[in-house]
Design a protein around this motif. Sequence first.
Motif, mmCIF file in Angstrom:
data_model
loop_
_atom_site.group_PDB
_atom_site.id
_atom_site.type_symbol
_atom_site.label_atom_id
_atom_site.label_comp_id
_atom_site.label_asym_id
_atom_site.label_seq_id
_atom_site.Cartn_x
_atom_site.Cartn_y
_atom_site.Cartn_z
ATOM 1 N N GLU A 1 128.903 14.938 85.461
ATOM 2 C CA GLU A 1 128.765 16.062 84.554
ATOM 3 C C GLU A 1 128.837 17.328 85.395
ATOM 4 O O GLU A 1 128.275 17.377 86.475
ATOM 5 C CB GLU A 1 127.413 16.030 83.837
ATOM 6 N N THR A 2 129.490 18.316 84.916
ATOM 7 C CA THR A 2 129.572 19.576 85.635
ATOM 8 C C THR A 2 128.390 20.444 85.253
ATOM 9 O O THR A 2 128.145 20.681 84.095
ATOM 10 C CB THR A 2 130.888 20.308 85.304
ATOM 11 N N LYS A 3 127.670 20.896 86.278
ATOM 12 C CA LYS A 3 126.535 21.792 86.054
ATOM 13 C C LYS A 3 127.074 23.214 86.169
ATOM 14 O O LYS A 3 127.402 23.674 87.240
ATOM 15 C CB LYS A 3 125.465 21.546 87.110
ATOM 16 N N GLU A 4 127.185 23.872 85.055
ATOM 17 C CA GLU A 4 127.719 25.222 85.068
ATOM 18 C C GLU A 4 126.597 26.220 85.271
ATOM 19 O O GLU A 4 125.515 26.068 84.724
ATOM 20 C CB GLU A 4 128.467 25.510 83.765
ATOM 21 N N GLU A 5 126.890 27.235 86.063
ATOM 22 C CA GLU A 5 125.917 28.276 86.307
ATOM 23 C C GLU A 5 126.009 29.317 85.204
ATOM 24 O O GLU A 5 127.082 29.610 84.708
ATOM 25 C CB GLU A 5 126.157 28.905 87.668
ATOM 26 N N LEU A 6 124.898 29.829 84.852
ATOM 27 C CA LEU A 6 124.835 30.827 83.806
ATOM 28 C C LEU A 6 124.843 32.205 84.456
ATOM 29 O O LEU A 6 123.939 32.557 85.210
ATOM 30 C CB LEU A 6 123.556 30.626 82.981
ATOM 31 N N PHE A 7 125.893 32.967 84.199
ATOM 32 C CA PHE A 7 126.023 34.294 84.774
ATOM 33 C C PHE A 7 125.130 35.271 84.015
ATOM 34 O O PHE A 7 124.988 35.185 82.815
ATOM 35 C CB PHE A 7 127.477 34.755 84.744
ATOM 36 N N ALA A 8 124.547 36.200 84.763
ATOM 37 C CA ALA A 8 123.642 37.189 84.179
ATOM 38 C C ALA A 8 124.445 38.287 83.495
ATOM 39 O O ALA A 8 125.341 38.867 84.091
ATOM 40 C CB ALA A 8 122.748 37.776 85.261
ATOM 41 N N GLY A 9 124.115 38.561 82.272
ATOM 42 C CA GLY A 9 124.816 39.563 81.490
ATOM 43 C C GLY A 9 124.304 40.970 81.741
ATOM 44 O O GLY A 9 123.399 41.214 82.547
ATOM 45 N N PHE A 10 124.883 41.895 81.020
ATOM 46 C CA PHE A 10 124.602 43.315 81.203
ATOM 47 C C PHE A 10 123.130 43.645 81.016
ATOM 48 O O PHE A 10 122.523 44.312 81.850
ATOM 49 C CB PHE A 10 125.453 44.150 80.234
ATOM 50 N N TRP A 11 122.523 43.191 79.919
ATOM 51 C CA TRP A 11 121.155 43.610 79.611
ATOM 52 C C TRP A 11 120.140 43.032 80.581
ATOM 53 O O TRP A 11 119.197 43.738 80.978
ATOM 54 C CB TRP A 11 120.788 43.271 78.163
ATOM 55 N N MET A 12 120.304 41.795 81.003
ATOM 56 C CA MET A 12 119.375 41.213 81.981
ATOM 57 C C MET A 12 119.464 41.982 83.300
ATOM 58 O O MET A 12 118.450 42.284 83.929
ATOM 59 C CB MET A 12 119.677 39.732 82.212
ATOM 60 N N ARG A 13 120.683 42.293 83.701
ATOM 61 C CA ARG A 13 120.871 43.046 84.940
ATOM 62 C C ARG A 13 120.338 44.473 84.791
ATOM 63 O O ARG A 13 119.772 45.029 85.736
ATOM 64 C CB ARG A 13 122.347 43.042 85.326
ATOM 65 N N PHE A 14 120.491 45.052 83.621
ATOM 66 C CA PHE A 14 119.985 46.401 83.368
ATOM 67 C C PHE A 14 118.474 46.444 83.511
ATOM 68 O O PHE A 14 117.916 47.324 84.168
ATOM 69 C CB PHE A 14 120.405 46.864 81.968
ATOM 70 N N TRP A 15 117.769 45.485 82.891
ATOM 71 C CA TRP A 15 116.308 45.474 82.957
ATOM 72 C C TRP A 15 115.824 45.203 84.382
ATOM 73 O O TRP A 15 114.819 45.769 84.822
ATOM 74 C CB TRP A 15 115.721 44.472 81.969
ATOM 75 N N ALA A 16 116.528 44.337 85.099
ATOM 76 C CA ALA A 16 116.156 44.074 86.493
ATOM 77 C C ALA A 16 116.341 45.334 87.342
ATOM 78 O O ALA A 16 115.490 45.669 88.176
ATOM 79 C CB ALA A 16 116.991 42.926 87.052
ATOM 80 N N TYR A 17 117.434 46.053 87.115
ATOM 81 C CA TYR A 17 117.698 47.281 87.858
ATOM 82 C C TYR A 17 116.673 48.356 87.503
ATOM 83 O O TYR A 17 116.180 49.068 88.384
ATOM 84 C CB TYR A 17 119.119 47.764 87.570
ATOM 85 N N LEU A 18 116.331 48.465 86.232
ATOM 86 C CA LEU A 18 115.318 49.430 85.818
ATOM 87 C C LEU A 18 113.975 49.113 86.475
ATOM 88 O O LEU A 18 113.255 50.020 86.929
ATOM 89 C CB LEU A 18 115.182 49.434 84.289
ATOM 90 N N THR A 19 113.633 47.852 86.566
ATOM 91 C CA THR A 19 112.408 47.430 87.251
ATOM 92 C C THR A 19 112.465 47.826 88.719
ATOM 93 O O THR A 19 111.479 48.326 89.270
ATOM 94 C CB THR A 19 112.209 45.908 87.107
ATOM 95 N N ASP A 20 113.615 47.613 89.359
ATOM 96 C CA ASP A 20 113.774 48.021 90.754
ATOM 97 C C ASP A 20 113.603 49.529 90.915
ATOM 98 O O ASP A 20 112.991 49.989 91.881
ATOM 99 C CB ASP A 20 115.151 47.602 91.289
ATOM 100 N N LEU A 21 114.129 50.301 89.984
ATOM 101 C CA LEU A 21 113.988 51.757 90.067
ATOM 102 C C LEU A 21 112.528 52.185 89.935
ATOM 103 O O LEU A 21 112.070 53.102 90.622
ATOM 104 C CB LEU A 21 114.843 52.439 89.004
ATOM 105 N N ILE A 22 111.781 51.513 89.066
ATOM 106 C CA ILE A 22 110.352 51.819 88.914
ATOM 107 C C ILE A 22 109.607 51.487 90.204
ATOM 108 O O ILE A 22 108.765 52.258 90.667
ATOM 109 C CB ILE A 22 109.756 51.068 87.700
ATOM 110 N N ILE A 23 109.927 50.337 90.804
ATOM 111 C CA ILE A 23 109.309 49.938 92.072
ATOM 112 C C ILE A 23 109.649 50.960 93.161
ATOM 113 O O ILE A 23 108.771 51.402 93.914
ATOM 114 C CB ILE A 23 109.763 48.517 92.470
#
Length: 185
Positions: A44-66
């Motif tokens: 079975e092929t285990k496909e990786e789930l790529f991170a979309g715009f909103w998940m990356r946006f919230w992670a980046y916003l968290t980084d900016l707050i830090i």
Amino acid sequence: MMTTHGGYPEDPQGTEQTVPENNNKNADSLPGSADKQNSKGRNETKEELFAGFWMRFWAYLTDLIILFSLNGLLLSPFYFTGQGEIWGFITLYAVFNAVITYGYFVLMTKFYGQTLGKMIFGLRVVRVNREKLKWSDIIFREIVLRFAYRSLVITNLAYIVVAFTPQKAGIHDMIADTRVIHTRK
């Protein structure tokens, strides 16, 4: 059936049979996706789930707050000194702010494959060929391309490309041959 010198089984005529090569991989499978065998012996092929715009946006916003908090703690003495210009309009505060900000993104991505914001949201930066991230990849992705994005206000719109590409890659990901994936399912 008998086997010959630890090889493949022989048919009744005594000729050695070969196991056909596994060419079941889908041509559309993701580069670097791993195969795993299920309980019935099928791959079975285990496909990786790529991170979309909103998940990356919230992670980046968290980084900016830090980073805002970190810079506030470390650089507040420089901010209140007033006449700290060193090269015309650039202040000592701005130089240290850039060093801390770019250093944070470079060092966290190199040593952990993710920043604190990405850790919180379960995201990781990987190379397309799934080799270990190189310094050249990180420097190019996190310093050169981030600086290019921030140099003009209109270039920040380039992040929207993430929402429309199949592997959720931004222009900086495409140039640096990196992708952002989910680490948790």
